[in-house]
Scaffold this active site. Structure first.
Site, PDB file in Angstrom:
ATOM      1  N   ASP A 191     -35.998  23.073 -21.167  1.00 51.32           N
ATOM      2  CA  ASP A 191     -35.123  24.397 -20.829  1.00 51.32           C
ATOM      3  C   ASP A 191     -33.453  23.804 -20.624  1.00 51.32           C
ATOM      4  O   ASP A 191     -32.726  24.466 -21.211  1.00 51.32           O
ATOM      5  CB  ASP A 191     -35.393  24.847 -19.408  1.00 51.32           C
TER       6      ASP A 191
ATOM      7  N   ARG B 113     -52.973  37.759 -17.600  1.00 52.87           N
ATOM      8  CA  ARG B 113     -52.159  36.616 -17.467  1.00 52.87           C
ATOM      9  C   ARG B 113     -53.045  35.394 -16.351  1.00 52.87           C
ATOM     10  O   ARG B 113     -53.182  34.444 -16.415  1.00 52.87           O
ATOM     11  CB  ARG B 113     -50.781  36.885 -16.726  1.00 52.87           C
TER      12      ARG B 113
ATOM     13  N   HIS C 124     -40.936  26.943 -14.610  1.00 58.65           N
ATOM     14  CA  HIS C 124     -40.816  27.207 -15.948  1.00 58.65           C
ATOM     15  C   HIS C 124     -41.118  28.627 -16.265  1.00 58.65           C
ATOM     16  O   HIS C 124     -42.470  28.885 -16.272  1.00 58.65           O
ATOM     17  CB  HIS C 124     -41.696  26.275 -16.873  1.00 58.65           C
TER      18      HIS C 124
ATOM     19  N   ARG D 196     -32.421  23.253 -24.278  1.00 59.53           N
ATOM     20  CA  ARG D 196     -32.045  24.724 -24.912  1.00 59.53           C
ATOM     21  C   ARG D 196     -30.703  25.162 -24.645  1.00 59.53           C
ATOM     22  O   ARG D 196     -29.841  25.653 -25.416  1.00 59.53           O
ATOM     23  CB  ARG D 196     -33.192  25.725 -24.678  1.00 59.53           C
TER      24      ARG D 196
HETATM   25  N1  LIG Z   1     -43.933  23.059 -20.666  1.00 57.37           N
HETATM   26  C1  LIG Z   1     -43.374  23.636 -21.488  1.00 57.37           C
HETATM   27  O1  LIG Z   1     -42.137  23.667 -21.469  1.00 57.37           O
HETATM   28  C2  LIG Z   1     -44.569  24.155 -22.699  1.00 57.37           C
HETATM   29  C3  LIG Z   1     -43.501  24.144 -24.110  1.00 57.37           C
HETATM   30  C4  LIG Z   1     -44.496  24.492 -25.217  1.00 57.37           C
HETATM   31  C5  LIG Z   1     -45.804  24.681 -25.012  1.00 57.37           C
HETATM   32  N2  LIG Z   1     -46.481  24.405 -23.646  1.00 57.37           N
HETATM   33  C6  LIG Z   1     -47.988  24.783 -23.391  1.00 57.37           C
HETATM   34  O2  LIG Z   1     -48.434  23.725 -23.895  1.00 57.37           O
HETATM   35  C7  LIG Z   1     -50.024  24.117 -24.481  1.00 57.37           C
HETATM   36  C8  LIG Z   1     -50.085  23.516 -25.640  1.00 57.37           C
HETATM   37  O3  LIG Z   1     -49.394  24.465 -26.738  1.00 57.37           O
HETATM   38  P1  LIG Z   1     -49.770  24.057 -28.116  1.00 57.37           P
HETATM   39  O4  LIG Z   1     -48.780  25.088 -28.994  1.00 57.37           O
HETATM   40  O5  LIG Z   1     -49.843  22.801 -28.507  1.00 57.37           O
HETATM   41  O6  LIG Z   1     -50.920  25.003 -28.326  1.00 57.37           O
HETATM   42  P2  LIG Z   1     -52.040  24.537 -29.289  1.00 57.37           P
HETATM   43  O7  LIG Z   1     -53.199  26.122 -29.192  1.00 57.37           O
HETATM   44  O8  LIG Z   1     -51.581  24.406 -30.756  1.00 57.37           O
HETATM   45  O9  LIG Z   1     -52.966  23.427 -28.904  1.00 57.37           O
HETATM   46  C9  LIG Z   1     -53.779  23.151 -27.962  1.00 57.37           C
HETATM   47  C10 LIG Z   1     -54.919  22.532 -28.124  1.00 57.37           C
HETATM   48  O10 LIG Z   1     -55.599  22.298 -26.790  1.00 57.37           O
HETATM   49  C11 LIG Z   1     -57.157  21.888 -27.148  1.00 57.37           C
HETATM   50  N3  LIG Z   1     -58.039  22.264 -26.137  1.00 57.37           N
HETATM   51  C12 LIG Z   1     -58.413  23.184 -25.384  1.00 57.37           C
HETATM   52  N4  LIG Z   1     -59.211  23.064 -24.527  1.00 57.37           N
HETATM   53  C13 LIG Z   1     -59.231  21.546 -24.414  1.00 57.37           C
HETATM   54  C14 LIG Z   1     -60.055  20.676 -23.642  1.00 57.37           C
HETATM   55  N5  LIG Z   1     -60.626  21.151 -22.729  1.00 57.37           N
HETATM   56  N6  LIG Z   1     -59.947  19.265 -24.151  1.00 57.37           N
HETATM   57  C15 LIG Z   1     -58.929  19.051 -24.873  1.00 57.37           C
HETATM   58  N7  LIG Z   1     -58.403  19.679 -25.871  1.00 57.37           N
HETATM   59  C16 LIG Z   1     -58.663  21.222 -25.546  1.00 57.37           C
HETATM   60  C17 LIG Z   1     -57.410  22.999 -28.349  1.00 57.37           C
HETATM   61  O11 LIG Z   1     -58.439  22.859 -29.124  1.00 57.37           O
HETATM   62  C18 LIG Z   1     -55.735  23.041 -29.077  1.00 57.37           C
HETATM   63  O12 LIG Z   1     -56.024  22.163 -30.015  1.00 57.37           O
HETATM   64  C19 LIG Z   1     -49.854  25.530 -24.114  1.00 57.37           C
HETATM   65  O13 LIG Z   1     -50.550  25.726 -22.855  1.00 57.37           O
HETATM   66  C20 LIG Z   1     -48.413  26.056 -24.112  1.00 57.37           C
HETATM   67  O14 LIG Z   1     -48.296  27.232 -23.540  1.00 57.37           O
HETATM   68  C21 LIG Z   1     -45.699  24.129 -22.487  1.00 57.37           C
END
Ligand SMILES: NC(=O)c1ccc[n+]([C@@H]2O[C@H](COP(=O)([O-])OP(=O)(O)OC[C@H]3O[C@@H](n4cnc5c(N)ncnc54)[C@H](O)[C@@H]3O)[C@@H](O)[C@H]2O)c1
Length: 310
Positions: A150, A90, A177, A153
């Protein structure tokens, strides 16, 4: 002619591309979708633009691998990051994503020095703190999305349990979160009636537990990814509240300086979002038990901030 708003979404993965979809479908703003992977933001943008004649939305959608096209964005939603890979701790993930979010923020502020930043990347509260520090922006212009998701949900589960419209149900979730988030049943209502008067305690407890585990439940089902429809719409709701100056009270991760007895940390609390971003942090009176739970949750965020040394 009034100028159309402009939103940049960084990260064209599941959350980012779906956010672009919601923004376009609402005709909220022109969208620039940025990702490091060549072709993906361009391809998804072109696909979305081709949905416009069918649904009838008139916004410009552009994909890019660099930030020139993001110039003068009003709002930037950061969803860039990598998921945890086998063998990665992590802490490794924390450090990798903090580098990504930090670098993205530097590029964003270079081209849009007056924007509002909404962070979605995980771990949410810590990544929002990274964006805040790196941007040098005032605290009203940097915020994280988690509480809306949250509480949505929790609303979804409550509406199902009560067999009523989701529109009748409000829910209240505080804290970071993660599994230490703090759902607050006594501030959650159905048509104005506290749910504590409508459902037995055991059922409410089960719903609170399912809410705190809401992300993991979806990961467990999808197996190769995490939730994105509701998370992306929650981020867009924040952008909409700002761009339309709605003065909407929403739970968001914001920088606390003494509120709720928490200092110099991003933690989820109710705030008012309007044209100046985070216009007010709303402090409600908590019971000793609720306050302890909130501080425990803030403590979990603080641990991450210590590891990052920011
Ligand atoms: N806050 C919340 O409640 C919540 C909820 C869902 C997901 N998330 C988070 O959101 C993020 C995205 O989730 P996802 O399902 O879209 O993931 P995903 O893997 O589908 O998409 C992430 C994207 O980021 C891109 N990326 C990586 N490094 C980059 C950079 N330096 N510049 C630009 N783009 C870059 C990747 O190429 C990818 O397309 C994750 O960190 C996930 O844990 C947060």
């Amino acid at each position: 002619m009034p100028k159309r708003n402009k939103i940049t979404v960084v990260g064209a993965g599941n959350v980012g591309a779906t956010a672009a979809h919601w923004i376009a479908a609402k005709e909220l703003a022109d969208v620039v979708l940025v990702d490091i992977v060549e072709g993906v933001p361009q391809g998804k943008s072109l696909d979305l633009a081709q949905a416009a004649p069918i649904d009838g939305f008139d916004v410009h959608i552009k994909g890019a691998n660099s930030y020139e096209d993001t110039k003068d964005s009003d709002v930037v939603i950061i969803t860039a990051g990598i998921p945890r890979k086998p063998g990665m701790s992590r802490d490794d993930l924390l450090k990798t994503n903090s580098e990504i979010v930090g670098n993205v923020t530097s590029e964003v502020v270079k081209y849009s020095p007056n924007c509002f930043i909404i962070v979605v990347s995980n771990p949410l509260d810590a990544m929002t703190q990274v964006a805040f520090k790196r941007s040098g922006f005032p605290k009203n212009r940097v915020m994280g999305m988690a509480g809306i998701l949250d509480s949505a949900r929790m609303r979804c589960f409550l509406a199902e349990a009560l067999n009523v419209s989701v529109e009748n149900v409000t829910a209240f979730v505080l804290g970071g979160h993660g599994d230490t988030m703090v759902p607050l049943p006594r501030f959650s209502t159905c048509a104005g009636i506290p749910i504590t008067e409508l459902l037995p305690k055991e059922q409410i407890d089960a719903i609170c537990k399912r809410t705190a585990n809401g992300g993991a439940e979806i990961v467990g089902l999808l197996k190769t990814g995490s939730a994105y429809y509701a998370p992306s719409l929650a981020a867009v709701e924040m952008a909409e509240a700002i761009l339309k100056d709605k003065k909407k009270i929403l739970p968001c991760a914001v920088y606390l300086e003494g509120e709720y007895g928490i200092n110099k940390l991003f933690v989820g609390v109710p705030v008012k979002l309007g044209k100046d971003g985070v216009e007010q942090i709303i402090e409600i009176h908590l019971t000793a038990e609720e306050r302890t739970a909130l501080h425990k949750s803030a403590g979990a965020v603080e641990e991450l901030i210590k590891i990052l040394g920011i």
